[in-house]
Motif scaffolding. Structure first.
Motif, PDB file in Angstrom:
ATOM      1  N   ASN A   1       0.868  -0.864   0.161  1.00  0.00           N
ATOM      2  CA  ASN A   1      -0.082   0.392  -0.128  1.00  0.00           C
ATOM      3  C   ASN A   1       0.824   1.317  -0.206  1.00  0.00           C
ATOM      4  O   ASN A   1       0.522   2.210   0.405  1.00  0.00           O
ATOM      5  CB  ASN A   1      -0.790  -0.366   1.235  1.00  0.00           C
ATOM      6  N   PHE A   2       1.999   1.182  -0.186  1.00  0.00           N
ATOM      7  CA  PHE A   2       3.397   2.257  -0.363  1.00  0.00           C
ATOM      8  C   PHE A   2       4.013   2.216  -0.792  1.00  0.00           C
ATOM      9  O   PHE A   2       4.511   1.361  -1.486  1.00  0.00           O
ATOM     10  CB  PHE A   2       4.253   1.975   0.768  1.00  0.00           C
ATOM     11  N   VAL A   3       3.903   3.701  -1.530  1.00  0.00           N
ATOM     12  CA  VAL A   3       5.602   3.506  -2.969  1.00  0.00           C
ATOM     13  C   VAL A   3       6.206   4.430  -2.852  1.00  0.00           C
ATOM     14  O   VAL A   3       6.442   5.042  -2.055  1.00  0.00           O
ATOM     15  CB  VAL A   3       4.499   4.860  -3.985  1.00  0.00           C
ATOM     16  N   SER A   4       7.539   3.689  -3.006  1.00  0.00           N
ATOM     17  CA  SER A   4       8.545   4.486  -2.240  1.00  0.00           C
ATOM     18  C   SER A   4      10.160   3.761  -3.540  1.00  0.00           C
ATOM     19  O   SER A   4       9.802   2.866  -4.105  1.00  0.00           O
ATOM     20  CB  SER A   4       9.683   3.865  -1.119  1.00  0.00           C
ATOM     21  N   ASP A   5      11.293   4.322  -3.454  1.00  0.00           N
ATOM     22  CA  ASP A   5      12.209   4.151  -4.405  1.00  0.00           C
ATOM     23  C   ASP A   5      12.794   2.384  -4.168  1.00  0.00           C
ATOM     24  O   ASP A   5      12.841   1.964  -4.556  1.00  0.00           O
ATOM     25  CB  ASP A   5      13.186   5.259  -4.948  1.00  0.00           C
ATOM     26  N   ASN A   6      12.783   1.946  -2.693  1.00  0.00           N
ATOM     27  CA  ASN A   6      12.479   1.233  -2.264  1.00  0.00           C
ATOM     28  C   ASN A   6      11.707   0.785  -1.865  1.00  0.00           C
ATOM     29  O   ASN A   6      11.627   0.994  -0.624  1.00  0.00           O
ATOM     30  CB  ASN A   6      13.611   1.062  -1.282  1.00  0.00           C
ATOM     31  N   PRO A   7      10.198  -0.420  -1.940  1.00  0.00           N
ATOM     32  CA  PRO A   7       9.193  -1.178  -1.653  1.00  0.00           C
ATOM     33  C   PRO A   7       9.214  -1.912  -0.106  1.00  0.00           C
ATOM     34  O   PRO A   7       8.731  -1.897   0.731  1.00  0.00           O
ATOM     35  CB  PRO A   7       8.444  -1.593  -3.074  1.00  0.00           C
ATOM     36  N   HIS A   8      10.916  -2.015  -0.306  1.00  0.00           N
ATOM     37  CA  HIS A   8      10.957  -3.125   1.042  1.00  0.00           C
ATOM     38  C   HIS A   8      11.371  -2.193   2.553  1.00  0.00           C
ATOM     39  O   HIS A   8      10.989  -2.670   3.205  1.00  0.00           O
ATOM     40  CB  HIS A   8      12.444  -4.056   0.939  1.00  0.00           C
ATOM     41  N   PHE A   9      11.998  -0.850   2.416  1.00  0.00           N
ATOM     42  CA  PHE A   9      11.993  -0.167   3.544  1.00  0.00           C
ATOM     43  C   PHE A   9      10.768   0.266   4.867  1.00  0.00           C
ATOM     44  O   PHE A   9      11.584  -0.062   5.487  1.00  0.00           O
ATOM     45  CB  PHE A   9      12.574   1.391   2.802  1.00  0.00           C
ATOM     46  N   CYS A  10       9.650   0.757   3.743  1.00  0.00           N
ATOM     47  CA  CYS A  10       8.895   0.736   5.155  1.00  0.00           C
ATOM     48  C   CYS A  10       8.294  -0.612   5.614  1.00  0.00           C
ATOM     49  O   CYS A  10       7.511  -0.394   7.065  1.00  0.00           O
ATOM     50  CB  CYS A  10       7.795   1.457   4.165  1.00  0.00           C
ATOM     51  N   VAL A  11       8.730  -2.378   5.675  1.00  0.00           N
ATOM     52  CA  VAL A  11       8.659  -3.281   5.815  1.00  0.00           C
ATOM     53  C   VAL A  11       8.806  -3.593   7.543  1.00  0.00           C
ATOM     54  O   VAL A  11       7.382  -3.568   8.646  1.00  0.00           O
ATOM     55  CB  VAL A  11       9.004  -4.405   4.933  1.00  0.00           C
ATOM     56  N   SER A  12       9.943  -2.998   7.907  1.00  0.00           N
ATOM     57  CA  SER A  12       9.983  -3.616   8.938  1.00  0.00           C
ATOM     58  C   SER A  12       9.233  -2.287   9.905  1.00  0.00           C
ATOM     59  O   SER A  12       9.238  -3.153  11.464  1.00  0.00           O
ATOM     60  CB  SER A  12      11.848  -3.392   9.418  1.00  0.00           C
ATOM     61  N   ALA A  13       9.028  -1.129   9.832  1.00  0.00           N
ATOM     62  CA  ALA A  13       8.284  -0.175  10.700  1.00  0.00           C
ATOM     63  C   ALA A  13       7.347  -0.576  11.157  1.00  0.00           C
ATOM     64  O   ALA A  13       6.076  -0.701  11.568  1.00  0.00           O
ATOM     65  CB  ALA A  13       9.367   0.846  10.357  1.00  0.00           C
ATOM     66  N   LEU A  14       6.596  -1.290   9.667  1.00  0.00           N
ATOM     67  CA  LEU A  14       5.292  -1.132   9.407  1.00  0.00           C
ATOM     68  C   LEU A  14       4.506  -2.402  10.377  1.00  0.00           C
ATOM     69  O   LEU A  14       3.763  -2.268  11.079  1.00  0.00           O
ATOM     70  CB  LEU A  14       4.611  -1.467   8.209  1.00  0.00           C
ATOM     71  N   SER A  15       5.364  -3.169  10.494  1.00  0.00           N
ATOM     72  CA  SER A  15       5.859  -4.750  11.134  1.00  0.00           C
ATOM     73  C   SER A  15       5.788  -4.656  13.077  1.00  0.00           C
ATOM     74  O   SER A  15       5.336  -5.649  13.602  1.00  0.00           O
ATOM     75  CB  SER A  15       6.667  -5.834  10.408  1.00  0.00           C
ATOM     76  N   ARG A  16       6.510  -3.444  13.306  1.00  0.00           N
ATOM     77  CA  ARG A  16       7.154  -3.712  14.505  1.00  0.00           C
ATOM     78  C   ARG A  16       5.956  -2.288  14.864  1.00  0.00           C
ATOM     79  O   ARG A  16       6.154  -2.685  16.490  1.00  0.00           O
ATOM     80  CB  ARG A  16       8.051  -3.033  14.542  1.00  0.00           C
ATOM     81  N   TYR A  17       5.424  -1.292  14.281  1.00  0.00           N
ATOM     82  CA  TYR A  17       4.210  -1.011  15.337  1.00  0.00           C
ATOM     83  C   TYR A  17       2.726  -0.940  14.227  1.00  0.00           C
ATOM     84  O   TYR A  17       3.050  -0.490  13.043  1.00  0.00           O
ATOM     85  CB  TYR A  17       4.704   0.764  15.553  1.00  0.00           C
ATOM     86  N   THR A  18       1.899  -1.600  14.539  1.00  0.00           N
ATOM     87  CA  THR A  18       1.098  -1.724  13.361  1.00  0.00           C
ATOM     88  C   THR A  18      -0.339  -1.547  13.907  1.00  0.00           C
ATOM     89  O   THR A  18      -0.527  -0.858  14.162  1.00  0.00           O
ATOM     90  CB  THR A  18       0.614  -3.705  13.712  1.00  0.00           C
ATOM     91  N   PRO A  19      -1.445  -1.332  12.696  1.00  0.00           N
ATOM     92  CA  PRO A  19      -2.449  -0.541  13.806  1.00  0.00           C
ATOM     93  C   PRO A  19      -3.042  -1.260  14.589  1.00  0.00           C
ATOM     94  O   PRO A  19      -4.104  -0.188  15.189  1.00  0.00           O
ATOM     95  CB  PRO A  19      -3.118  -0.898  11.456  1.00  0.00           C
ATOM     96  N   PHE A  20      -3.134  -1.940  14.580  1.00  0.00           N
ATOM     97  CA  PHE A  20      -3.998  -2.850  15.526  1.00  0.00           C
ATOM     98  C   PHE A  20      -3.081  -2.216  17.257  1.00  0.00           C
ATOM     99  O   PHE A  20      -4.032  -1.961  17.691  1.00  0.00           O
ATOM    100  CB  PHE A  20      -3.211  -4.676  15.922  1.00  0.00           C
ATOM    101  N   ASP A  21      -1.677  -1.876  16.998  1.00  0.00           N
ATOM    102  CA  ASP A  21      -0.742  -1.702  18.571  1.00  0.00           C
ATOM    103  C   ASP A  21      -1.577   0.145  18.653  1.00  0.00           C
ATOM    104  O   ASP A  21      -2.240   0.809  19.101  1.00  0.00           O
ATOM    105  CB  ASP A  21       0.503  -1.375  17.615  1.00  0.00           C
ATOM    106  N   PHE A  22      -2.257   0.975  17.457  1.00  0.00           N
ATOM    107  CA  PHE A  22      -3.194   2.193  17.134  1.00  0.00           C
ATOM    108  C   PHE A  22      -4.012   2.246  17.650  1.00  0.00           C
ATOM    109  O   PHE A  22      -4.339   2.874  18.495  1.00  0.00           O
ATOM    110  CB  PHE A  22      -2.434   3.169  16.364  1.00  0.00           C
ATOM    111  N   ILE A  23      -4.697   1.211  17.673  1.00  0.00           N
ATOM    112  CA  ILE A  23      -5.874   1.335  17.880  1.00  0.00           C
ATOM    113  C   ILE A  23      -6.467   0.665  19.398  1.00  0.00           C
ATOM    114  O   ILE A  23      -7.097   1.185  20.299  1.00  0.00           O
ATOM    115  CB  ILE A  23      -6.323  -0.654  16.538  1.00  0.00           C
ATOM    116  N   ALA A  24      -5.455  -0.153  20.029  1.00  0.00           N
ATOM    117  CA  ALA A  24      -4.616  -0.740  21.000  1.00  0.00           C
ATOM    118  C   ALA A  24      -5.139   0.937  21.954  1.00  0.00           C
ATOM    119  O   ALA A  24      -5.665   0.881  22.992  1.00  0.00           O
ATOM    120  CB  ALA A  24      -3.801  -1.393  21.768  1.00  0.00           C
TER     121      ALA A  24
END
Length: 401
Positions: A61-84
């Motif tokens: 769901n994200f656009v970047s010259d490096n599409p793998h960069f966002c994987v780490s952060a998104l997996s460590r702090y998920t939508p369900f963490d913010f929902i909590a």
């Protein structure tokens, strides 16, 4: 000199999240923002109800010259963490469509949660504080950066740039984060306004103006991506969620293709009408599937359709059906441009992710310097994805600054 462990330039979603996390780790944190109040984009987002995350967030769901960069952060702090976090404050929210979560009441509820979290961490928030210069200090000691501001001189060990991009300048947005990146020798990717309405010209603009206010579900496509959501005709061109979404994948000068009946086959429907003995004119029948104003305008501007719009269904040839198929399912359009940063939800591109650790968000060249949020070359879809990137990148950096 006013000294802190961490200073965050920018009091938006990412900056406030980072400040709260770092402050609650025991770090002495200051947030500096040149505006008269923090969180302005939070307050105006989602029609005043803040689409604060999405339950279906994936790296795709994200656009970047490096599409793998966002994987780490998104997996460590998920939508369900913010929902909590939201639930811990008993904030009422609801899912609108496609996993999009909104406040039941007002966007300020989300900002108040962030401010409460910052208060719990003893964060010093300074508004109307313009940063005039940033200097990297080379000597030994805990102060790596010295900032000259409209409220005096500040020093810090960790400096976080959370300034966002220049989209919606009326909210105080600027490109200052890019200037700081260039000052420290960091690479930038190409930047442009995105999640933004298209402008049209000539006959296509006249058509859009005649249909201004008409909205309908469509599928809009480029060679790289397609979205099935609503389109809205405006006095300047085309808007609505489907159009905003596709701009993340569109290059200026390229065309887009629009299917105005994405859940129907116009050819199959006409054959069905024919078999059932329908006697009405084509434009009357099509108005059962599409807004009447749209049908009338669309038939009128397509020369090939003008000859057949009053034809009885039974008399339509294969060529007539092919023309209808092309006009309603495969309309091609080359936008004149976009409405630009004035109305753009985000800025596409930014500080190259090659310069930044995907774990800590610290720059590889300059120890103690961090970039988070929209200022980086990571851009999410419309629908809460960019807020989730702000929460995730801010939370991750907050563990280290």
């Amino acid at each position: 000199m006013q000294q802190f462990d961490s200073i965050i330039i920018g009091g938006g979603a990412a900056g406030l999240m980072c400040a709260a996390v770092a402050g609650q780790r025991g770090r002495r944190v200051a947030v500096l923002d040149h505006a008269n109040k923090v969180g302005k984009k939070i307050l105006m987002s989602g029609g005043g109800r803040c689409n604060f995350t999405n339950t279906f967030v994936e790296p795709d769901n994200f656009v970047s010259d490096n599409p793998h960069f966002c994987v780490s952060a998104l997996s460590r702090y998920t939508p369900f963490d913010f929902i909590a976090l939201v639930q811990s404050y008993d904030l009422a929210y609801h899912e609108k469509t496609l996993g999009q979560l909104f406040c039941d009441h007002k966007s300020k509820d989300i900002l108040n949660i962030l401010l409460a979290e910052c208060e719990a961490g003893g964060v010093d928030i300074r508004t109307r504080c313009s940063v005039e210069s940033v200097e990297r200090l080379t000597g030994e000691g805990p102060v790596r950066f010295k900032l000259a501001t409209s409220q005096g001189t500040f020093g810090c060990e960790s400096l976080v740039i959370a300034t966002g991009g220049p989209s919606i300048p009326t909210m105080g947005a600027t490109g200052y984060g890019y200037q700081l990146a260039e000052q420290f020798g960091l690479a930038l990717t190409e930047r442009r306004a995105s999640l933004v309405p298209y402008t049209l010209s000539g006959k296509r603009l006249e058509l859009a103006q005649s249909l201004a206010g008409v909205s309908l579900p469509v599928r809009v496509s480029t060679d790289r991506q397609s979205f099935s959501e609503a389109l809205l005709f405006t006095h300047r061109g085309l808007s609505g969620p489907a159009i905003l979404q596709i701009t993340n994948y569109w290059q200026p000068g390229e065309g887009v293709e629009i299917d105005f009946l994405p859940s129907e086959s116009i050819g199959a429907r006409i054959l069905q009408w024919r078999e059932s003995g329908e006697k009405a004119e084509l434009k009357t029948l099509l108005a059962r599937l599409l807004p009447k104003r749209f049908v009338q305008a669309w038939l009128a501007i397509n020369p090939e359709l003008e000859q057949i719009q009053a034809k009885p269904i039974a008399e339509m040839s294969k060529r007539d059906l092919a023309a209808l198929e092309q006009a309603f399912h495969h309309w091609s359009c080359v936008p004149a441009g976009t409405e630009g940063y004035r109305t753009a939800e985000v800025t596409l591109g930014g500080v190259s992710t090659d310069e930044v650790s995907s774990k800590t968000f610290e720059t590889k060249q300059v120890p103690g310097l961090y970039f988070i949020g929209e200022v980086l070359d990571v851009t999410g879809w419309l629908g809460g994805y960019n807020f989730q990137w702000a929460w995730a990148s801010g939370w991750c950096a907050g563990q280290y600054v």
